[in-house]
Design an enzyme around this catalytic site. Structure first.
Site, mmCIF file in Angstrom:
data_model
loop_
_atom_site.group_PDB
_atom_site.id
_atom_site.type_symbol
_atom_site.label_atom_id
_atom_site.label_comp_id
_atom_site.label_asym_id
_atom_site.label_seq_id
_atom_site.Cartn_x
_atom_site.Cartn_y
_atom_site.Cartn_z
ATOM 1 C CG ASN A 113 38.799 42.640 52.979
ATOM 2 O OD1 ASN A 113 37.849 41.992 53.419
ATOM 3 N ND2 ASN A 113 39.819 42.060 52.360
ATOM 4 C CG ASN A 126 46.215 42.812 45.567
ATOM 5 O OD1 ASN A 126 45.527 42.026 46.179
ATOM 6 N ND2 ASN A 126 45.687 43.817 44.893
ATOM 7 C CG HIS A 180 41.776 45.822 45.779
ATOM 8 N ND1 HIS A 180 42.173 44.657 46.395
ATOM 9 C CD2 HIS A 180 42.756 46.729 46.032
ATOM 10 C CE1 HIS A 180 43.340 44.848 47.008
ATOM 11 N NE2 HIS A 180 43.706 46.105 46.814
ATOM 12 C CG ASP A 199 40.740 43.074 41.618
ATOM 13 O OD1 ASP A 199 40.168 43.339 42.697
ATOM 14 O OD2 ASP A 199 41.797 42.403 41.552
ATOM 15 C CB CYS A 239 42.059 38.544 44.083
ATOM 16 S SG CYS A 239 40.682 39.586 44.316
ATOM 17 N NE ARG A 289 47.922 41.438 50.482
ATOM 18 C CZ ARG A 289 47.375 41.224 49.298
ATOM 19 N NH1 ARG A 289 46.241 41.832 48.982
ATOM 20 N NH2 ARG A 289 47.942 40.423 48.402
HETATM 21 N N1 ARG Z 1 42.702 40.048 52.015
HETATM 22 C C1 ARG Z 1 43.260 40.685 50.849
HETATM 23 C C2 ARG Z 1 43.334 42.187 51.076
HETATM 24 O O1 ARG Z 1 42.457 42.722 51.717
HETATM 25 C C3 ARG Z 1 42.440 40.357 49.636
HETATM 26 C C4 ARG Z 1 43.010 40.931 48.380
HETATM 27 C C5 ARG Z 1 42.169 40.651 47.171
HETATM 28 N N2 ARG Z 1 42.804 41.149 46.002
HETATM 29 C C6 ARG Z 1 42.247 41.872 45.040
HETATM 30 N N3 ARG Z 1 42.959 42.159 44.002
HETATM 31 N N4 ARG Z 1 41.025 42.339 45.141
HETATM 32 O O2 ARG Z 1 44.245 42.846 50.642
#
Ligand code: ARG
Length: 280
Positions: free
Chosen positions: A21, A72, A170, A172, A270, A91
């Site tokens: 991201n 997540n 995302h 959230d 998160c 992930r």
């Molecule tokens: N580095 C993680 C990703 O890009 C951060 C996730 C953050 N989670 C969230 N629910 N916004 O997946």
């Protein structure tokens, strides 16, 4: 008395070791392990000691630096768990660990094919009269057809929204449902028609629009809950206008800096997953 319960994961192996991201760009190896641990501890204590709710911990796994972001893991609905299926290969290793934890905890695992990243992209908004809508975002990590399948399994009506700004990849990160039907959100993260749909669904006196300056410090990545008749909101950053609005609506506002986690694109919401009450 029913006490809220959350899932968190200690940041023992947290760090930025890949870029999936925009927040992670130029941050590889830049997060400070001991500062991250202190910030996470302060967040954890806010839930367990300051507010007094329960937090369960999933053991962290070496080589899975983003596993701290338990939002997540998937979606929890009663005693059912729909595990996430991650868009990015980086992930995907988390999936089996979350599935094992939830199945050991007695949840029924409902696996649904297609990409979706759980409570990162599907958030329940409950109106003041108690009707729930599962707001499902697509655009970056989850596809709406998958979200629709998830929603039908958990028996929710849905509102599909489109995310258009990669910094808010995302749901959230830019939309936060709170007790009493309130939300704080950043409209610029959504397509025009999705902004209109959100404004149609949620009455204006319940909505607060966060300024870009605060949105980019993840003001909307907040956790709202009610405990012992007190509304709380826990967040890594708040702007003074948002704080005034939230306090006016009866919220106790707990701000705990989470700057190390922002380097990976995450903050308070998160880092937590609500375990006890549907898809909040
Ligand atoms: N580095 C993680 C990703 O890009 C951060 C996730 C953050 N989670 C969230 N629910 N916004 O997946």
């Amino acid at each position: 008395m029913k006490v809220a319960r959350y899932l968190m994961c200690r940041p023992s192996y947290f760090g930025v070791s890949y870029v999936i991201n925009p927040w992670m760009e130029n941050q590889i190896g830049q997060s400070d392990q001991s500062v991250a641990a202190q910030q996470w501890d302060a967040l954890h204590r806010t839930f367990t000691d300051t507010i007094g709710v329960e937090v369960s911990l999933i053991p962290p796994v070496d080589g899975l630096p983003d596993m701290v972001f338990t939002a997540n893991a998937g979606l929890v609905e009663g005693c059912r768990f729909v595990p996430s299926r991650f868009m990015h290969q980086e992930r995907r290793g988390e999936e089996t660990h979350f599935i094992e934890w939830f199945s050991a905890a007695g949840y029924e695992i409902i696996d649904i094919p297609g990409y979706q990243e759980g409570a990162g992209d599907m958030l329940n908004w409950t109106s003041p009269t108690g009707e729930s809508t599962l707001v499902c975002a697509s655009g970056f990590r989850s596809d709406f057809e998958t979200a629709e399948r998830v929603a039908s399994v958990v028996n929710r009506s849905t509102l599909a929204v489109q995310l258009v700004d990669p910094r808010f990849y995302h749901l959230d990160t830019c939309f936060c449902p709170l007790p009493g039907g309130h939300i704080i959100w950043f409209p610029g993260a959504f397509s025009e028609s999705s902004q209109a749909a959100i404004r149609d669904l949620i009455p204006s006196d319940l909505r607060f629009e966060v300024q870009a300056e605060d949105a980019t410090r993840f003001c909307c990545n907040a956790v709202g809950l009610t405990h012992k008749n007190q509304r709380h909101v826990v967040m890594g950053h708040v702007g003074s206008d948002a704080q005034t609005w939230l306090e006016g609506k009866g919220f106790a506002v707990h701000v705990r800096p989470l700057t190390e986690f922002l380097k990976a694109g995450g903050s308070a919401k998160c880092l937590t997953l609500r375990l006890d009450s549907g898809l909040v």
